[in-house]
Design a protein around this motif. Structure first.
Motif, PDB file in Angstrom:
ATOM      1  N   THR A  29       0.878  -1.170   0.000  1.00 45.01           N
ATOM      2  CA  THR A  29       0.000   0.000   0.000  1.00 45.01           C
ATOM      3  C   THR A  29       0.910   1.212   0.000  1.00 45.01           C
ATOM      4  O   THR A  29       1.340   1.680   1.048  1.00 45.01           O
ATOM      5  N   THR A  30       1.245   1.684  -1.166  1.00 42.98           N
ATOM      6  CA  THR A  30       2.167   2.816  -1.302  1.00 42.98           C
ATOM      7  C   THR A  30       1.396   3.977  -1.906  1.00 42.98           C
ATOM      8  O   THR A  30       1.173   4.041  -3.112  1.00 42.98           O
ATOM      9  N   TRP A  31       0.979   4.877  -1.033  1.00 43.12           N
ATOM     10  CA  TRP A  31       0.151   6.017  -1.398  1.00 43.12           C
ATOM     11  C   TRP A  31       0.917   7.311  -1.129  1.00 43.12           C
ATOM     12  O   TRP A  31       2.063   7.296  -0.663  1.00 43.12           O
ATOM     13  N   TYR A  32       0.263   8.423  -1.417  1.00 36.13           N
ATOM     14  CA  TYR A  32       0.904   9.739  -1.217  1.00 36.13           C
ATOM     15  C   TYR A  32      -0.049  10.655  -0.456  1.00 36.13           C
ATOM     16  O   TYR A  32      -1.209  10.818  -0.843  1.00 36.13           O
ATOM     17  N   ARG A  33       0.442  11.217   0.637  1.00 33.14           N
ATOM     18  CA  ARG A  33      -0.324  12.190   1.396  1.00 33.14           C
ATOM     19  C   ARG A  33       0.580  13.387   1.705  1.00 33.14           C
ATOM     20  O   ARG A  33       1.715  13.212   2.154  1.00 33.14           O
ATOM     21  N   ASP A  34       0.070  14.600   1.451  1.00 34.63           N
ATOM     22  CA  ASP A  34       0.899  15.798   1.621  1.00 34.63           C
ATOM     23  C   ASP A  34       0.673  16.424   2.998  1.00 34.63           C
ATOM     24  O   ASP A  34      -0.071  15.908   3.842  1.00 34.63           O
ATOM     25  N   ALA A  35       1.314  17.559   3.224  1.00 29.94           N
ATOM     26  CA  ALA A  35       1.215  18.220   4.526  1.00 29.94           C
ATOM     27  C   ALA A  35      -0.212  18.662   4.826  1.00 29.94           C
ATOM     28  O   ALA A  35      -0.643  18.655   5.991  1.00 29.94           O
ATOM     29  N   ALA A  36      -0.964  19.043   3.805  1.00 31.71           N
ATOM     30  CA  ALA A  36      -2.353  19.464   4.019  1.00 31.71           C
ATOM     31  C   ALA A  36      -3.189  18.327   4.599  1.00 31.71           C
ATOM     32  O   ALA A  36      -4.088  18.551   5.418  1.00 31.71           O
ATOM     33  N   GLY A  52      -2.058  11.591  12.345  1.00 28.03           N
ATOM     34  CA  GLY A  52      -0.636  11.515  12.638  1.00 28.03           C
ATOM     35  C   GLY A  52      -0.299  11.521  14.114  1.00 28.03           C
ATOM     36  O   GLY A  52       0.868  11.656  14.483  1.00 28.03           O
ATOM     37  N   ARG A  53      -1.300  11.343  14.986  1.00 27.15           N
ATOM     38  CA  ARG A  53      -1.083  11.347  16.439  1.00 27.15           C
ATOM     39  C   ARG A  53      -1.506  10.004  17.020  1.00 27.15           C
ATOM     40  O   ARG A  53      -2.570   9.470  16.671  1.00 27.15           O
ATOM     41  N   TRP A  54      -0.695   9.469  17.907  1.00 27.37           N
ATOM     42  CA  TRP A  54      -1.018   8.182  18.521  1.00 27.37           C
ATOM     43  C   TRP A  54      -2.340   8.259  19.292  1.00 27.37           C
ATOM     44  O   TRP A  54      -3.156   7.341  19.218  1.00 27.37           O
ATOM     45  N   GLU A  55      -2.566   9.330  19.994  1.00 29.03           N
ATOM     46  CA  GLU A  55      -3.730   9.416  20.869  1.00 29.03           C
ATOM     47  C   GLU A  55      -5.038   9.478  20.100  1.00 29.03           C
ATOM     48  O   GLU A  55      -6.071   8.976  20.564  1.00 29.03           O
ATOM     49  N   LEU A 108      10.043   9.790   7.779  1.00 23.47           N
ATOM     50  CA  LEU A 108      11.039  10.329   6.858  1.00 23.47           C
ATOM     51  C   LEU A 108      10.706  11.716   6.335  1.00 23.47           C
ATOM     52  O   LEU A 108      11.609  12.459   5.945  1.00 23.47           O
ATOM     53  N   VAL A 109       9.432  12.085   6.299  1.00 26.07           N
ATOM     54  CA  VAL A 109       9.029  13.344   5.666  1.00 26.07           C
ATOM     55  C   VAL A 109       8.136  14.184   6.578  1.00 26.07           C
ATOM     56  O   VAL A 109       8.402  15.359   6.816  1.00 26.07           O
ATOM     57  N   HIS A 110       7.077  13.585   7.086  1.00 27.03           N
ATOM     58  CA  HIS A 110       6.031  14.369   7.741  1.00 27.03           C
ATOM     59  C   HIS A 110       6.345  14.655   9.204  1.00 27.03           C
ATOM     60  O   HIS A 110       6.915  13.821   9.911  1.00 27.03           O
ATOM     61  N   ASP A 111       5.949  15.814   9.647  1.00 27.65           N
ATOM     62  CA  ASP A 111       6.132  16.233  11.038  1.00 27.65           C
ATOM     63  C   ASP A 111       4.948  15.721  11.855  1.00 27.65           C
ATOM     64  O   ASP A 111       4.013  16.457  12.196  1.00 27.65           O
ATOM     65  N   VAL A 112       4.967  14.416  12.149  1.00 27.50           N
ATOM     66  CA  VAL A 112       3.891  13.757  12.876  1.00 27.50           C
ATOM     67  C   VAL A 112       4.500  12.876  13.962  1.00 27.50           C
ATOM     68  O   VAL A 112       5.710  12.637  13.983  1.00 27.50           O
ATOM     69  N   GLU A 113       3.665  12.380  14.867  1.00 23.63           N
ATOM     70  CA  GLU A 113       4.139  11.470  15.911  1.00 23.63           C
ATOM     71  C   GLU A 113       4.338  10.057  15.385  1.00 23.63           C
ATOM     72  O   GLU A 113       5.257   9.350  15.807  1.00 23.63           O
ATOM     73  N   THR A 114       3.451   9.635  14.495  1.00 28.20           N
ATOM     74  CA  THR A 114       3.470   8.270  14.005  1.00 28.20           C
ATOM     75  C   THR A 114       4.455   8.129  12.846  1.00 28.20           C
ATOM     76  O   THR A 114       5.054   9.094  12.400  1.00 28.20           O
ATOM     77  N   GLU A 115       4.580   6.908  12.343  1.00 25.70           N
ATOM     78  CA  GLU A 115       5.439   6.669  11.178  1.00 25.70           C
ATOM     79  C   GLU A 115       4.786   7.188   9.902  1.00 25.70           C
ATOM     80  O   GLU A 115       3.562   7.370   9.866  1.00 25.70           O
TER      81      GLU A 115
END
Length: 358
Positions: free
Chosen positions: A151-158, A166-169, A204-211
């Motif tokens: 499952t190789t998709w693309y999601r941007d900062a928006a 992008g948050r565990w909680e 590697l790219v996104h400023d999130v808590e998760t992978e």
């Protein structure tokens, strides 16, 4: 069946379409959302549903038979329990919840004979997936040996600007939890139970808590091996499952849904010419969809039986995701059945002793 929808964002349209495809058996009587404009627009599309701002009032006034839960994952356990306690069945979007602990809490609120909570893993329900399982059961393909699930998709900062992503909680995990879970569930549906996973994750790219990317190697109870890749960093988006069996390679390539045309079978050199003719042609072509996934839920409701994608059947892929995260965190392989109430990864995919599901 009187149905209602809670959460009227984009995925709710798929639930509405599923119910409208069964319009002779289903009435959409109500919807609830904190956004009044959005819920009124959704109800207008149904032509008859009554809008509500909260689930409690909806349940009290409408007494639906089944409720679709289309809200963010952090709300699923509370809302599912509330609906089950009202006596209505639940059809809940993926991921089911944020942790195995939450999943078990929801199942504990069910009753024998219903109501039950079932989760939307619609990729299982295309007729060509059923066709593959039939070929496998009949021995025509031989044993599954090697598989790849992508499952190789693309999601941007928006995309990640939405506060709960992008948050565990609030989301419970990254692409392994919220994106690849569909293809992984389909892989297990096709070739059986997983036994062990060894994984790595990265941000590697996104400023999130998760992978934002994960890779894993999986051993199945049958002995077959598979690789699993989940990404939101891939401009050339694709969903793919490839299964190499003794007598053939079966490959499914699509994005968000598939039909017969998306499957390809390649016979092994030793297979006699013409022997593989029926591999390519299922009796019918029912694409994977919410409408196809709802059909067995409706049948189970009428029979008072547990529907697919519920109970142990719905838990399997969530346990795999927890094991993937645990392996990535600890650097060792994780076996099925290993993560129980005394394990940090039982209460949170992040492995924290407190947090989601605690």
């Amino acid at each position: 069946m009187r149905v209602a929808v809670v959460g009227t964002g984009a995925i709710a349209d798929s639930h509405r379409a599923a119910y409208q495809a069964h319009h002779e058996d289903v009435d959409i009587v109500a919807a609830a959302d904190v956004d009044e404009t959005r819920v009124r627009a959704f109800c207008a599309e149904t032509g008859q549903a009554k809008p509500y701002r909260d689930l409690d009032t909806l349940l009290a006034e409408q007494e639906p038979d089944l409720v679709s839960i289309c809200t963010p994952p952090g709300l699923h356990v509370e809302q599912t329990k509330k609906v089950l306690e009202s006596g209505a069945w639940v059809w809940c979007e993926k991921p089911p919840c944020r942790s195995l602990a939450e999943y078990d809490e929801m199942v504990a609120a069910e009753r024998d004979g219903g109501p039950y909570a079932s989760f939307v893993f619609q990729q299982r329900f295309g007729s060509s997936a059923t066709h593959f399982r039939t070929l496998l059961a009949d021995g025509e393909l031989g044993r599954p040996l090697v598989a790849h699930c992508q499952t190789t998709w693309y999601r941007d900062a928006a995309y990640y600007a939405v506060p709960w992503r992008g948050r565990w909680e609030t989301e419970g995990g990254g692409p392994a939890m919220g994106h690849g879970i569909h293809q992984m569930d389909l892989l297990f549906h096709l070739i059986g139970e997983w036994a062990e996973v060894r994984a790595m994750t990265a941000r590697l790219v996104h400023d999130v808590e998760t992978e934002d990317v994960s890779t894993a190697v999986v051993r199945f109870e049958s002995g077959a091996l598979a690789t699993v890749v989940n990404s939101v960093l891939s401009p050339d988006e694709v969903s793919r499952i490839r299964i190499d069996c003794e007598h053939a390679t079966a490959e499914l390539t699509h994005l968000y849904g598939y039909g017969v045309k998306d499957w390809r079978y390649t016979p092994a050199p030793h297979v006699a010419e013409g022997a593989a003719a029926r591999w390519h042609t299922p009796a019918d072509d029912v694409p994977s969809s919410h409408a196809a996934a709802f059909t067995p839920v409706l049948a189970a409701y009428r029979a008072g039986q547990r529907p697919p994608c519920s109970g142990d059947d719905g838990r399997r892929v969530l346990e795999f995701v927890a094991a993937l995260y645990k392996s990535a965190s600890t650097g060792v392989g994780v076996h099925r059945g290993e993560i129980g109430p005394g394990d940090a990864f039982y209460r949170s995919m992040a492995g924290a002793e407190t947090g989601a599901g605690a």
